[in-house]
Design a protein around this motif. Structure first.
Motif, PDB file in Angstrom:
ATOM      1  N   UNK A  40      12.580 -36.721  16.763  1.00  0.00           N
ATOM      2  CA  UNK A  40      12.908 -37.408  18.077  1.00  0.00           C
ATOM      3  C   UNK A  40      12.266 -38.813  17.459  1.00  0.00           C
ATOM      4  N   UNK A  41      13.285 -39.670  17.448  1.00  0.00           N
ATOM      5  CA  UNK A  41      13.185 -41.160  17.148  1.00  0.00           C
ATOM      6  C   UNK A  41      12.774 -41.854  18.364  1.00  0.00           C
ATOM      7  N   UNK A  42      13.224 -41.461  19.600  1.00  0.00           N
ATOM      8  CA  UNK A  42      12.415 -41.834  20.906  1.00  0.00           C
ATOM      9  C   UNK A  42      11.907 -41.075  21.582  1.00  0.00           C
ATOM     10  N   UNK A  43      11.033 -41.288  22.460  1.00  0.00           N
ATOM     11  CA  UNK A  43      10.326 -40.357  23.491  1.00  0.00           C
ATOM     12  C   UNK A  43      11.089 -39.993  24.607  1.00  0.00           C
ATOM     13  N   UNK A  44      12.108 -40.696  25.006  1.00  0.00           N
ATOM     14  CA  UNK A  44      13.132 -40.315  25.906  1.00  0.00           C
ATOM     15  C   UNK A  44      14.014 -39.127  25.672  1.00  0.00           C
ATOM     16  N   UNK A  45      14.188 -38.942  24.371  1.00  0.00           N
ATOM     17  CA  UNK A  45      14.641 -37.781  23.781  1.00  0.00           C
ATOM     18  C   UNK A  45      14.124 -36.223  24.265  1.00  0.00           C
ATOM     19  N   UNK A  46      12.899 -36.330  24.681  1.00  0.00           N
ATOM     20  CA  UNK A  46      12.164 -35.129  25.176  1.00  0.00           C
ATOM     21  C   UNK A  46      12.683 -34.825  26.656  1.00  0.00           C
ATOM     22  N   UNK A  47      13.243 -35.741  27.313  1.00  0.00           N
ATOM     23  CA  UNK A  47      13.541 -35.551  28.846  1.00  0.00           C
ATOM     24  C   UNK A  47      15.043 -35.057  28.479  1.00  0.00           C
ATOM     25  N   UNK A  48      15.923 -35.225  27.509  1.00  0.00           N
ATOM     26  CA  UNK A  48      17.030 -34.809  27.249  1.00  0.00           C
ATOM     27  C   UNK A  48      16.941 -33.144  26.957  1.00  0.00           C
ATOM     28  N   UNK A  49      15.910 -32.993  26.123  1.00  0.00           N
ATOM     29  CA  UNK A  49      15.648 -31.285  25.918  1.00  0.00           C
ATOM     30  C   UNK A  49      15.027 -30.603  27.115  1.00  0.00           C
ATOM     31  N   UNK A  50      14.356 -31.534  28.089  1.00  0.00           N
ATOM     32  CA  UNK A  50      13.839 -30.791  29.137  1.00  0.00           C
ATOM     33  C   UNK A  50      15.291 -30.279  30.189  1.00  0.00           C
TER      34      UNK A  50
END
Length: 116
Positions: A29-39
């Protein structure tokens, strides 16, 4: 990337250089907002799971267990379960890949070599 440079010496004295490079991902994950996409992906995946389980319970409640299962299973419900299974399998593979990226053996390859 892991780069390897070797020089192979033939018996005749000829030098054959061999260069190889192997790229590896060290941070999924280069950016933390990518965790939201996984969620969001998990929510999109879990909603059909919830709906299908609810449909099975409803069918078994109305028709009895065995007849309810026979009534429930059809082509499109099988397609739904295949979709859910493949989504969960890809999620498990991704999580295992993330753990593998953090493994000490991989991280050790990326540490700068100490020259004495």
């Amino acid at each position: 990337a892991i780069n390897e440079v070797r020089a192979i010496y033939n018996p005749s004295g000829q030098v054959a250089p061999v260069v190889s490079s192997s790229p590896i991902v060290v941070s999924p994950y280069a950016n933390t907002w990518l965790y939201a996409l996984d969620g969001l992906y998990l929510l999109i995946l879990l909603y059909p799971l919830y709906s299908e389980v609810k449909d099975i319970i409803k069918s078994c409640h109305v028709n009895g267990f065995l007849e309810g299962l026979r009534e429930y299973w059809g082509l499109w419900n099988a397609v739904d379960w295949l979709n859910i299974t493949m989504g969960l399998a890809s999620t498990v593979i991704w999580v295992l890949s993330c753990f593998a990226m953090e493994a000490a053996s991989v991280q050790g390859l990326l540490a700068p070599d100490e020259v004495e």
